[in-house]
Design a protein around this motif. Structure first.
Motif, PDB file in Angstrom:
ATOM      1  N   LEU A 165       1.001  -4.439  -1.439  1.00  0.00           N
ATOM      2  CA  LEU A 165       0.943  -4.338  -2.901  1.00  0.00           C
ATOM      3  C   LEU A 165       1.806  -3.180  -3.376  1.00  0.00           C
ATOM      4  CD1 LEU A 165      -0.514  -5.669  -5.363  1.00  0.00           C
ATOM      5  CD2 LEU A 165      -2.175  -3.800  -5.197  1.00  0.00           C
ATOM      6  N   ALA A 166       1.693  -2.035  -2.699  1.00  0.00           N
ATOM      7  CA  ALA A 166       2.505  -0.872  -3.065  1.00  0.00           C
ATOM      8  C   ALA A 166       3.989  -1.147  -2.858  1.00  0.00           C
ATOM      9  CB  ALA A 166       2.071   0.343  -2.246  1.00  0.00           C
ATOM     10  N   LYS A 167       4.322  -1.853  -1.787  1.00  0.00           N
ATOM     11  CA  LYS A 167       5.723  -2.187  -1.514  1.00  0.00           C
ATOM     12  C   LYS A 167       6.331  -2.975  -2.666  1.00  0.00           C
ATOM     13  CE  LYS A 167       8.560  -4.821   1.790  1.00  0.00           C
ATOM     14  NZ  LYS A 167       8.513  -5.681   3.015  1.00  0.00           N
ATOM     15  N   ARG A 168       5.554  -3.887  -3.244  1.00  0.00           N
ATOM     16  CA  ARG A 168       6.063  -4.701  -4.359  1.00  0.00           C
ATOM     17  C   ARG A 168       6.156  -3.902  -5.663  1.00  0.00           C
ATOM     18  NH1 ARG A 168       3.536 -10.792  -3.469  1.00  0.00           N
ATOM     19  NH2 ARG A 168       3.647 -10.782  -1.186  1.00  0.00           N
ATOM     20  N   TRP A 169       5.218  -2.967  -5.852  1.00  0.00           N
ATOM     21  CA  TRP A 169       5.183  -2.243  -7.112  1.00  0.00           C
ATOM     22  C   TRP A 169       6.038  -0.984  -7.124  1.00  0.00           C
ATOM     23  CZ3 TRP A 169       3.825  -3.465 -11.855  1.00  0.00           C
ATOM     24  CH2 TRP A 169       2.978  -4.563 -12.053  1.00  0.00           C
ATOM     25  N   LEU A 170       6.342  -0.408  -5.960  1.00  0.00           N
ATOM     26  CA  LEU A 170       7.085   0.852  -5.951  1.00  0.00           C
ATOM     27  C   LEU A 170       8.449   0.758  -6.641  1.00  0.00           C
ATOM     28  CD1 LEU A 170       6.178   2.501  -2.540  1.00  0.00           C
ATOM     29  CD2 LEU A 170       6.022   3.561  -4.800  1.00  0.00           C
TER      30      LEU A 170
END
Length: 350
Positions: A165-170
């Motif tokens: 999730l963080a990878k997509r939002w960063l």
């Protein structure tokens, strides 16, 4: 302390094909006539804002802002709740969430995710061009179907889910940082970010990104039986947007938080129009003011009992009555005096 701005209204539940809900001009006049001072604009309503143009043209954004201002209103935030949802979709929900996607990417989860990331980034650019400081969105969900741990979650699944999730939002968060805009995630059942603990997991996965913040909506916490006042004590530094929405939870012997698949009007927990539910807004406004939260008080109407027309009419005065004009001085200033070291030492006997 800052005085909370408002009242404002989220236009998502009102925009439609018939007047006065069919154009931005008509909606602005309608909202202003009801006493609202701000509007939160849903970006999927292309008749209200064209994000593709707004991301490219400062003139378009200036004209849009000028039009809203001409009615005595401000744009509080843009919203990408639907597009943010599509940043992260578990395959179990592919068919249902394809309804939020353009035809060109339906049936193609990878393309849909790429489209959503690009759209939210463009909305960040538009927010910057409009001079906004906050943006409203959802996180999407890769893990929600495992929320109740049966069957048991495999070890490491949650950590991997938040890492992805963080990878997509960063990249989105970094882009918003360049625009000087905060992303405010509405913590909402159905999203991987739905309470304080899940938000903390996301923060850790993003390296505590300064642009990852919260849209505070107490109604979702009532439905989860979470202490929404204590939540402000914990997370006030991250609260950068505020939905004023009421709710109630009526405990029964037949259903609880999960609702038994009932329709909204039959659920133990349900959303209500402002003042008709159980939310202690007086304490909420007090805490947000005390903690110097620089937010707009934006009414979101979602009630299964009362009409939207009545809810909108009653919303502006309800919010206005709860806005606290922040104190500029202490009530007992008259009894004080300027500090004097010799005088202070005499009191202490030193």
């Amino acid at each position: 302390m800052k005085t909370i701005k408002g009242p404002a209204i989220f236009l998502a539940q009102f925009a439609g094909s018939e007047a006065p809900f069919n154009t931005l001009d008509n909606l602005c006049k309608w909202a202003a006539d009801l006493g609202y001072k701000g509007i939160q604009i849903p970006t999927w309503e292309t008749g209200l804002i064209d994000i593709e143009i707004a991301a490219e043209s400062q003139t378009y954004c200036d004209d849009l802002k000028g039009k809203v201002n001409s009615y005595g209103l401000e744009i509080t935030e843009l919203s990408t709740h639907l597009q943010g949802q599509l940043v992260a979709v578990n395959p179990a929900y592919d068919t249902l969430f394809d309804g939020f996607a353009p035809d060109a990417v339906k049936g193609n989860p990878k393309a849909r995710t790429e489209w959503a990331i690009d759209f939210v980034k463009k909305s960040g650019t538009a927010s910057g061009r409009l001079g906004l400081k906050s943006h409203a969105s959802f996180s999407g969900a890769l893990l929600w179907h495992t929320m109740y741990p049966w069957p048991q979650r495999p070890q490491g699944l949650v950590e991997m889910g938040f890492k992805e999730l963080a990878k997509r939002w960063l990249p989105i968060l970094n882009h918003f940082d360049e625009q000087g805009v905060d992303i405010c995630y509405e913590l909402h059942p159905g999203e991987d970010l739905h309470d304080g603990v899940s938000f903390e997991r996301f923060l850790e996965a993003t390296g505590n990104h300064k642009r990852a913040n919260i849209l505070y909506d107490p109604s979702h916490f009532v439905l989860q039986q979470l202490d929404y006042l204590k939540f402000i004590d914990y997370y006030h530094e991250r609260i950068k947007a505020f939905h004023v929405k009421d709710a109630e939870f009526n405990m029964s012997g037949k259903q609880g938080v999960y609702g038994g698949y009932s329709d909204w009007q039959d659920r133990a927990g349900r959303f209500r129009s402002l003042g008709d539910g159980q939310v202690d807004f007086k304490s909420i406004f007090t805490k947000l003011t005390k903690y110097d939260c620089d937010v707009w008080a934006v009414m979101e109407w979602e009630c299964c009992i009362k009409s939207s027309a009545q809810g909108a009419r009653e919303g502006a005065p309800f919010i206005q009555q709860h806005i606290i004009e922040a104190a500029e001085r202490s009530f007992d200033d008259f009894a004080g005096a300027k500090p004097d070291d010799d005088f202070l030492k005499s009191i202490l006997g030193i």
